[in-house]
Design an enzyme around this catalytic site. Structure first.
Site, short mmCIF file in Angstrom:
data_model
loop_
_atom_site.label_atom_id
_atom_site.label_comp_id
_atom_site.label_asym_id
_atom_site.label_seq_id
_atom_site.Cartn_x
_atom_site.Cartn_y
_atom_site.Cartn_z
N LYS A 1 0.83 -1.22 0.00
CA LYS A 1 0.00 0.00 0.00
C LYS A 1 0.86 1.25 0.00
O LYS A 1 2.02 1.24 0.40
CB LYS A 1 -0.95 0.02 1.20
CG LYS A 1 -0.29 -0.02 2.58
CD LYS A 1 0.17 1.32 3.12
CE LYS A 1 1.00 1.19 4.38
NZ LYS A 1 1.75 2.36 4.77
N ASP B 1 -2.26 -2.17 10.15
CA ASP B 1 -2.39 -2.16 8.68
C ASP B 1 -2.98 -3.47 8.12
O ASP B 1 -3.29 -3.54 6.93
CB ASP B 1 -1.02 -1.96 8.01
CG ASP B 1 -0.49 -0.55 8.19
OD1 ASP B 1 -1.28 0.35 8.54
OD2 ASP B 1 0.72 -0.35 7.96
P1 ATP Z 1 4.85 -0.67 8.40
O1 ATP Z 1 4.77 0.43 7.40
O2 ATP Z 1 3.65 -1.57 8.44
O3 ATP Z 1 5.32 -0.25 9.76
P2 ATP Z 1 6.99 -1.58 6.78
O4 ATP Z 1 6.24 -1.80 5.54
O5 ATP Z 1 7.84 -0.35 6.86
O6 ATP Z 1 6.01 -1.63 7.99
P3 ATP Z 1 7.66 -4.35 6.99
O7 ATP Z 1 8.20 -4.83 5.69
O8 ATP Z 1 6.27 -4.68 7.34
O9 ATP Z 1 7.90 -2.78 7.09
O10 ATP Z 1 8.65 -4.84 8.14
C1 ATP Z 1 8.54 -4.38 9.47
C2 ATP Z 1 9.29 -5.33 10.39
O11 ATP Z 1 8.56 -6.54 10.47
C3 ATP Z 1 10.69 -5.69 9.94
O12 ATP Z 1 11.54 -5.62 11.07
C4 ATP Z 1 10.57 -7.12 9.46
O13 ATP Z 1 11.76 -7.84 9.66
C5 ATP Z 1 9.44 -7.66 10.32
N1 ATP Z 1 8.65 -8.75 9.72
C6 ATP Z 1 8.06 -9.77 10.37
N2 ATP Z 1 7.40 -10.58 9.51
C7 ATP Z 1 7.57 -10.08 8.30
C8 ATP Z 1 7.15 -10.48 7.03
N3 ATP Z 1 6.40 -11.56 6.83
N4 ATP Z 1 7.48 -9.70 5.99
C9 ATP Z 1 8.22 -8.58 6.18
N5 ATP Z 1 8.68 -8.17 7.37
C10 ATP Z 1 8.36 -8.91 8.44
#
Ligand code: ATP
Length: 305
Positions: free
Chosen positions: A14, A144
């Site tokens: 998103k 989210d």
């Molecule tokens: P958000 O914007 O929802 O805070 P993001 O998109 O910036 O998150 P994500 O890729 O969701 O970041 O990763 C956030 C944290 O979650 C990272 O530290 C990651 O290692 C951990 N994590 C746990 N499970 C997963 C997964 N299935 N995929 C990606 N990251 C994961």
């Protein structure tokens, strides 16, 4: 011999077209008023049968090494939450995540995998769960996650999990620049708190954004993109200011940091303009990768069962 069941779910990342943020509450959360749009950058989560009590996850893709494969993986947490909700004792599953959504990119990649795992495990374990029940389990996993189930375009309030689907006309062509810098969501909110010590309730989403989406006026949408976390993200990683300026110089209608960053999302007038912009950004050394996506797209969906 019966063919092993193969269940695959595709789930989008998103961008936030508006992310209005209030001062943090006693429970540690920041009140939000946000407009989510699901974009055509997808992770795929596969659920395979496994013996009772065995739940594992494997992650594939360029950034796989950045994703935990222990019980902190959000897809495994989702499987556990669904099993508890359904009152099942120790159902097994082997999850395989094919990651395309950038990890810690501000595009809700982990939440997307959790949403996909809910649908995949419900199908594998033959749990007859209504969409609104699944949304309750999703909200317990992260703010989210409900949007990743719903997809398309939606207004989110509260922690971002009180969702209302939104009227949105037209197709939006985005170019995503993935800068080679790290930025964690808690770090960005902490800087937001430093920069906004007196923040009250979340400000409202600009009415012009809602009007632009309702009428399909892309220029009006571009004029009203807003992200209250952007000043915090840019102050932590000043390189993002260069990326945002480069996208606009190369013809974007507008550019914005996606969520807590560091991904920068640029809205283009049409597909041709998006192709030109993505070529220009890919030819610079400002980002480790550039992706062209369209939006809105549906949320987590079964590909086969
Ligand atoms: P958000 O914007 O929802 O805070 P993001 O998109 O910036 O998150 P994500 O890729 O969701 O970041 O990763 C956030 C944290 O979650 C990272 O530290 C990651 O290692 C951990 N994590 C746990 N499970 C997963 C997964 N299935 N995929 C990606 N990251 C994961």
């Amino acid at each position: 011999m019966e063919k092993a069941e193969r269940i695959r779910v595709r789930v989008p990342g998103k961008v936030n077209l508006a992310l209005r943020v209030g001062g943090h509450r006693a429970d540690g959360y920041h009140p939000l008023d946000t407009v989510f749009q699901a974009v055509s950058l997808f992770d795929e989560v596969e659920a395979l049968p496994a013996p009772r009590g065995v739940r594992t996850v494997r992650v594939l893709g360029d950034q796989a090494s950045l994703v935990p494969t222990d019980e902190s993986n959000l897809a495994l947490k989702a499987a556990q939450a669904l099993a508890s909700y359904a009152g099942m004792r120790q159902p097994g599953v082997e999850l395989v995540i094919r990651k395309t959504i950038p990890v810690t990119g501000g595009m809700a990649g982990g939440s997307a995998d959790a949403a996909a795992a809910l649908i995949a495990c419900a199908a594998l374990w033959r749990i007859d769960v209504a969409p609104d029940e699944l949304a309750v389990v999703a909200a317990g996993l992260g703010a989210d996650v409900p949007f990743c189930l719903m997809g398309s375009t939606a207004l989110g309030r509260g922690r971002g999990d009180e969702l209302v689907p939104m009227l949105s006309r037209g197709s939006y062509h985005w170019v995503l620049a993935l800068p080679d810098v790290e930025l964690s969501t808690p770090e960005v909110f902490a800087r937001f708190d430093e920069l906004n010590p007196d923040a009250g309730p979340a400000p409202e989403t600009p009415p012009g954004l809602l009007a632009g989406l309702a009428s399909g006026d892309i220029a009006q949408v571009a004029d009203n993109l807003v992200n209250d976390l952007q000043p915090a993200a840019v102050s932590l990683r000043p390189h993002l200011a260069d990326v945002l300026a480069a996208g606009v110089d190369a013809g974007a209608l507008a550019g914005i940091v996606s969520g807590s960053g560091p991904t920068c999302a640029f809205l283009s007038e049409n597909e041709d303009a998006a192709v030109r912009l993505s070529n220009a950004l890919a030819g610079s050394d400002l980002a480790r990768a550039v992706r062209r996506v369209c939006a809105p797209v549906p949320g987590a969906r079964l590909l086969s069962c």
